[in-house]
Design a protein around this motif. Structure first.
Motif, PDB file in Angstrom:
ATOM      1  N   ALA A  15     -54.687  28.254 -78.522  1.00  0.00           N
ATOM      2  CA  ALA A  15     -53.535  27.732 -79.273  1.00  0.00           C
ATOM      3  C   ALA A  15     -52.752  26.732 -78.420  1.00  0.00           C
ATOM      4  O   ALA A  15     -52.344  25.674 -78.914  1.00  0.00           O
ATOM      5  CB  ALA A  15     -52.630  28.882 -79.719  1.00  0.00           C
ATOM      6  N   PHE A  16     -52.554  27.053 -77.141  1.00  0.00           N
ATOM      7  CA  PHE A  16     -51.845  26.137 -76.252  1.00  0.00           C
ATOM      8  C   PHE A  16     -52.630  24.832 -76.113  1.00  0.00           C
ATOM      9  O   PHE A  16     -52.056  23.740 -76.175  1.00  0.00           O
ATOM     10  CB  PHE A  16     -51.610  26.779 -74.881  1.00  0.00           C
ATOM     11  CG  PHE A  16     -50.922  25.875 -73.909  1.00  0.00           C
ATOM     12  CD1 PHE A  16     -49.579  25.568 -74.058  1.00  0.00           C
ATOM     13  CD2 PHE A  16     -51.614  25.305 -72.851  1.00  0.00           C
ATOM     14  CE1 PHE A  16     -48.928  24.723 -73.167  1.00  0.00           C
ATOM     15  CE2 PHE A  16     -50.989  24.456 -71.965  1.00  0.00           C
ATOM     16  CZ  PHE A  16     -49.637  24.165 -72.115  1.00  0.00           C
ATOM     17  N   TYR A  19     -52.203  22.803 -79.182  1.00  0.00           N
ATOM     18  CA  TYR A  19     -50.848  22.250 -79.221  1.00  0.00           C
ATOM     19  C   TYR A  19     -50.722  21.047 -78.285  1.00  0.00           C
ATOM     20  O   TYR A  19     -50.166  20.014 -78.659  1.00  0.00           O
ATOM     21  CB  TYR A  19     -49.832  23.341 -78.849  1.00  0.00           C
ATOM     22  CG  TYR A  19     -48.406  22.889 -78.929  1.00  0.00           C
ATOM     23  CD1 TYR A  19     -47.797  22.635 -80.153  1.00  0.00           C
ATOM     24  CD2 TYR A  19     -47.653  22.690 -77.776  1.00  0.00           C
ATOM     25  CE1 TYR A  19     -46.480  22.210 -80.233  1.00  0.00           C
ATOM     26  CE2 TYR A  19     -46.337  22.261 -77.837  1.00  0.00           C
ATOM     27  CZ  TYR A  19     -45.755  22.029 -79.066  1.00  0.00           C
ATOM     28  OH  TYR A  19     -44.457  21.587 -79.142  1.00  0.00           O
ATOM     29  N   GLN A  23     -50.139  16.655 -79.082  1.00  0.00           N
ATOM     30  CA  GLN A  23     -48.981  15.901 -78.608  1.00  0.00           C
ATOM     31  C   GLN A  23     -49.354  14.428 -78.472  1.00  0.00           C
ATOM     32  O   GLN A  23     -50.498  14.093 -78.147  1.00  0.00           O
ATOM     33  CB  GLN A  23     -48.497  16.437 -77.255  1.00  0.00           C
ATOM     34  CG  GLN A  23     -48.041  17.884 -77.285  1.00  0.00           C
ATOM     35  CD  GLN A  23     -46.945  18.106 -78.304  1.00  0.00           C
ATOM     36  OE1 GLN A  23     -45.908  17.465 -78.272  1.00  0.00           O
ATOM     37  NE2 GLN A  23     -47.198  19.009 -79.236  1.00  0.00           N
TER      38      GLN A  23
END
Length: 176
Positions: A15-16, A19, A23
């Motif tokens: 998930a990180f 994410y 960006q």
């Protein structure tokens, strides 16, 4: 139980990573200060890399850093290289555009502790007897740099450095 913990950790890391990947790669950090000096005075302190020691936010971090200059004394084509401790690293600044009393554009290339580059641009705008000086850092971040900026508030750190440098540039220009 251990298998569930590992699966949760893998899911969190995934998930990180997603994410971070989502960006934007491009970044822009900008700060402005009003200096009680004419644009020509402030411009001279930026356009000549030999004068950066008096105001750069990074100049005093490693007093033993090796600094070298190439090309003309000031203006387009002048180059400054540095090689210091882990806090300042190593790299090269090349002044690529110089418009007297209006703008200075610099290409900054880092070689240590990481490789990368950024654009460092200054603009000078008369404001009565004063000068508004805007310093902008911009460029593109790779995945690791985007992750660093998220975890360490990297853009805020850059902004703080710009504010410190502009404050010191203001003092150096107002003394001249």
């Amino acid at each position: 139980m251990l298998k569930k913990i590992v699966l949760v950790l893998v899911a969190l890391l995934a998930a990180f990573a997603i994410y971070v990947a989502l960006q934007p790669s491009d970044y822009r950090v900008e700060r402005t200060v009003t200096v009680d000096a004419p644009a020509s005075e402030v411009f001279a302190n930026v356009n000549d890399f030999h004068k950066w020691e008096s105001w750069s936010p990074w100049a005093k971090i490693d007093p033993n850093a090796k600094i070298a200059f190439e090309g003309p004394e000031a203006g387009e084509g002048t180059v400054m290289t540095w090689d210091g401790n882990d806090d300042v690293g190593a790299g090269k600044m090349t002044l690529i555009e110089s418009k007297p009393d209006e703008a200075v554009k610099i290409k900054v290339e880092f070689t240590r502790p990481f490789e990368g580059s950024t654009n460092s641009d200054f603009s000078f705008a008369p404001n009565g007897e004063q000068t508004d000086v805007t310093w902008t850092l911009s460029g593109m971040h790779n995945f690791v740099e985007k992750a660093f900026c998220l975890v360490m508030n990297g853009l805020d750190m850059m902004g703080s450095d710009l504010e410190k440098g502009l404050s010191q540039l203001k003092s150096a220009s107002e003394r001249s």
